[in-house]
Enzyme design. Structure first.
Site, PDB file in Angstrom:
ATOM      1  CE  LYS A  53      -2.944   0.538   3.581  1.00 48.66           C
ATOM      2  NZ  LYS A  53      -2.844   1.795   4.330  1.00 48.66           N
ATOM      3  CB  SER A  54       3.797   2.270   2.035  1.00 51.53           C
ATOM      4  OG  SER A  54       3.214   2.175   3.306  1.00 51.53           O
TER       5      SER A  54
ATOM      6  CD  GLN B 101       0.456   8.096   7.278  1.00 52.05           C
ATOM      7  OE1 GLN B 101      -0.120   8.898   8.006  1.00 52.05           O
ATOM      8  NE2 GLN B 101      -0.101   6.963   6.896  1.00 52.05           N
TER       9      GLN B 101
ATOM     10  CG  ASP C 173       0.594  -0.087   9.319  1.00 54.47           C
ATOM     11  OD1 ASP C 173       0.217   0.739  10.181  1.00 54.47           O
ATOM     12  OD2 ASP C 173       0.946   0.245   8.175  1.00 54.47           O
TER      13      ASP C 173
ATOM     14  NE  ARG D 286      -5.105  -0.401  12.946  1.00 56.39           N
ATOM     15  CZ  ARG D 286      -4.461  -0.204  11.812  1.00 56.39           C
ATOM     16  NH1 ARG D 286      -3.143  -0.095  11.803  1.00 56.39           N
ATOM     17  NH2 ARG D 286      -5.120  -0.125  10.674  1.00 56.39           N
TER      18      ARG D 286
HETATM   19  C1  S3P Z   1       2.598   4.735   6.279  1.00 55.04           C
HETATM   20  C2  S3P Z   1       3.127   5.086   7.497  1.00 55.04           C
HETATM   21  C3  S3P Z   1       2.590   4.623   8.776  1.00 55.04           C
HETATM   22  C4  S3P Z   1       1.653   3.437   8.595  1.00 55.04           C
HETATM   23  C5  S3P Z   1       0.695   3.643   7.461  1.00 55.04           C
HETATM   24  C6  S3P Z   1       1.448   3.826   6.160  1.00 55.04           C
HETATM   25  C7  S3P Z   1       3.204   5.267   5.045  1.00 55.04           C
HETATM   26  O1  S3P Z   1       1.852   5.672   9.363  1.00 55.04           O
HETATM   27  O2  S3P Z   1       0.944   3.194   9.793  1.00 55.04           O
HETATM   28  O3  S3P Z   1      -0.185   2.535   7.330  1.00 55.04           O
HETATM   29  O4  S3P Z   1       2.881   4.769   3.952  1.00 55.04           O
HETATM   30  O5  S3P Z   1       4.035   6.186   5.141  1.00 55.04           O
HETATM   31  P1  S3P Z   1       2.531   6.789  10.311  1.00 55.04           P
HETATM   32  O6  S3P Z   1       3.413   7.619   9.512  1.00 55.04           O
HETATM   33  O7  S3P Z   1       1.355   7.552  10.869  1.00 55.04           O
HETATM   34  O8  S3P Z   1       3.245   5.990  11.377  1.00 55.04           O
END
Ligand code: S3P
Length: 434
Positions: free
Chosen positions: A21-22, A169, A315, A346
């Site tokens: 996904k990322s 993020q 996650d 969670r």
């Molecule tokens: C992600 C970063 C994580 C993760 C999210 C995807 C990303 O979040 O929990 O599912 O793609 O950069 P955080 O940056 O809030 O930790």
């Protein structure tokens, strides 16, 4: 939609879970900002990544979908995005919203980012704060919640930002805004987090420094289109790593899984608990390491989860809590406050479900204590969180009776086809549409 699960089963066979996904989000974003066409294969056709794809189409980027899990992004260059006609709806996707906020802050036009009820209750102050320091103007609802109204035409300037929390993020948001900033933008993190943005920027020919924990880039460069092969998502693979680890007789091969060192906390934690997982056929695909993961049933034992593993498995905790519930002894997690601001709280959501199934647990401010035991049966609330739903589906393998998991629609945000794949591998799962 809800899941109904009969108890027991073994997990056997071979599977490739959907794309990461990322990386899928980032492939659309950076592909759009690059010069030239980017062909993405293994793209996650989940609702989250598709929301980002749609948002970029609304920003004037031509994006084709030539085949299953394939996307062709016709990049418009850093300055080529166009004003959208209305608010951009990122659905359930925190990554989509936080990263786009960074790159929209540097545009010549105004924009608005919104999402579903869950996303609109999540904190965005963590991205608004550094962006404002860079010169951006962003209005939000009370408490820094979406919708976010981003004013265009602001000249951003580079800053150094010490991230107050370990968040990829926030890091990525600041770096993407840095592409549009005068001078150098740099960040330091309290602990390493997923580095897909940095890797992909480099893959697109953008110079990005990483020195003594300081990640930096200068604004005003160019991204050059490059093909991207998205590995299978280790976060999705996790449900089956746990499933095979807890169900006696299981023997499973998960192919082409991304094993980026910033994502493998789940492997480290499961192995500390006694899991039997071996990595085979290690290789590198488009700047990201991948491997096939062979997992067999093994009796697990409780552990104190090392805090440095927390950001590397952030996650994966809902599924890891199910492993802990099936393990012998006590598992303790601390230093995981961030779990409270994911698609749901969670810690609270998992604690409630575990209690329903008869597993003793104690909620901590920044974690949880779980006593391994015998899982009963019951009806589980998911708080519309995809990972809570899939975790309790897996729990049925070791339950004494039937488990019903309510509100499972959001599973499609990250793992379309989860129930069919799970059934094929040995879970006794049916999806009931209401
Ligand atoms: C992600 C970063 C994580 C993760 C999210 C995807 C990303 O979040 O929990 O599912 O793609 O950069 P955080 O940056 O809030 O930790």
């Amino acid at each position: 939609m809800e899941f109904k699960l009969l108890p027991g089963g073994t997990v056997c066979g071979e599977a490739r879970v959907p794309g990461d996904k990322s990386i899928s989000h980032r492939a659309i974003m950076l592909g759009a900002l690059a010069e030239g066409a980017t062909r993405v294969s293994g793209f996650l056709e989940g609702e989250d990544a598709l929301a980002t794809l749609t948002a970029f189409r609304e920003l004037g980027v031509e994006i084709e979908r030539p085949g299953e899990s394939e996307v062709l992004v016709h990049g418009v260059g850093l300055r080529g995005l166009k004003a959208p006609r209305g608010p951009l709806d990122l659905g359930n996707a925190g990554t989509g919203m936080r990263l786009m906020c960074g790159l929209l802050a540097g545009q010549a036009f105004d924009s608005e980012l919104t999402g579903d009820a869950s996303l609109c209750s999540r904190p965005m102050g963590r991205v608004i704060d550094p962006l404002q320091l860079m010169g951006a103007k962003i209005a939000s609802e009370e408490g820094g919640r979406p919708p976010l109204r981003i004013s265009g035409g602001r000249q951003l300037h580079g800053i150094h930002y010490d991230l107050p929390m370990a968040s990829a993020q926030v890091k990525s948001c600041v770096l993407l805004a840095g592409l549009y900033s005068q001078g150098v933008t740099s960040v330091t993190e309290p602990a390493p987090t997923r580095d897909h943005t940095e890797r992909m920027l480099r893959g697109f020919g953008y110079e990005i420094g990483s020195d003594n924990g300081v990640i930096s880039l200068a604004g005003g460069g160019k991204l050059h289109a490059a093909d991207i092969e998205v590995p299978a998502d280790i976060s999705s693979a996790t449900f089956f790593l746990v499933a095979a680890s807890i169900a006696p007789g299981s023997d499973l091969l998960l192919t082409h899984v991304g094993i980026n060192p910033t994502r493998i906390g789940v492997l480290n934690i499961l192995k500390l608990m006694g899991a039997d997982i071996t990595l085979k056929n290690r290789r590198e695909v488009g700047g990201e390491p991948v491997a096939d993961l062979h997992v067999r049933y093994a009796p697990l034992h409780g552990i104190e989860i090392p805090e440095e593993q927390v950001p590397l498995a952030i996650d994966e905790f809902p599924a890891l809590f199910i492993a802990a519930a099936c393990a012998q002894g006590r598992t303790v997690l601390r230093g995981a406050k961030e779990l409270r601001v994911k698609e749901s709280d969670r810690i609270a959501a998992m604690a409630e479900g575990l209690t329903t199934l008869g597993i003793d647990n104690e909620i901590l401010e920044d974690g949880i204590v779980i006593e391994g035991g015998t899982l009963g049966s019951g009806v589980i609330r998911t708080f519309h969180d995809h990972r809570i739903a899939m975790s309790f589906a897996v729990a049925a393998l070791r339950a004494q009776g039937e488990i019903r998991v309510l509100d499972c629609d959001h599973v499609a945000t990250s793992f379309p086809g989860f129930d069919a794949l799970a059934r094929g591998l040995g879970l006794q799962i049916s999806a009931l549409v209401d």
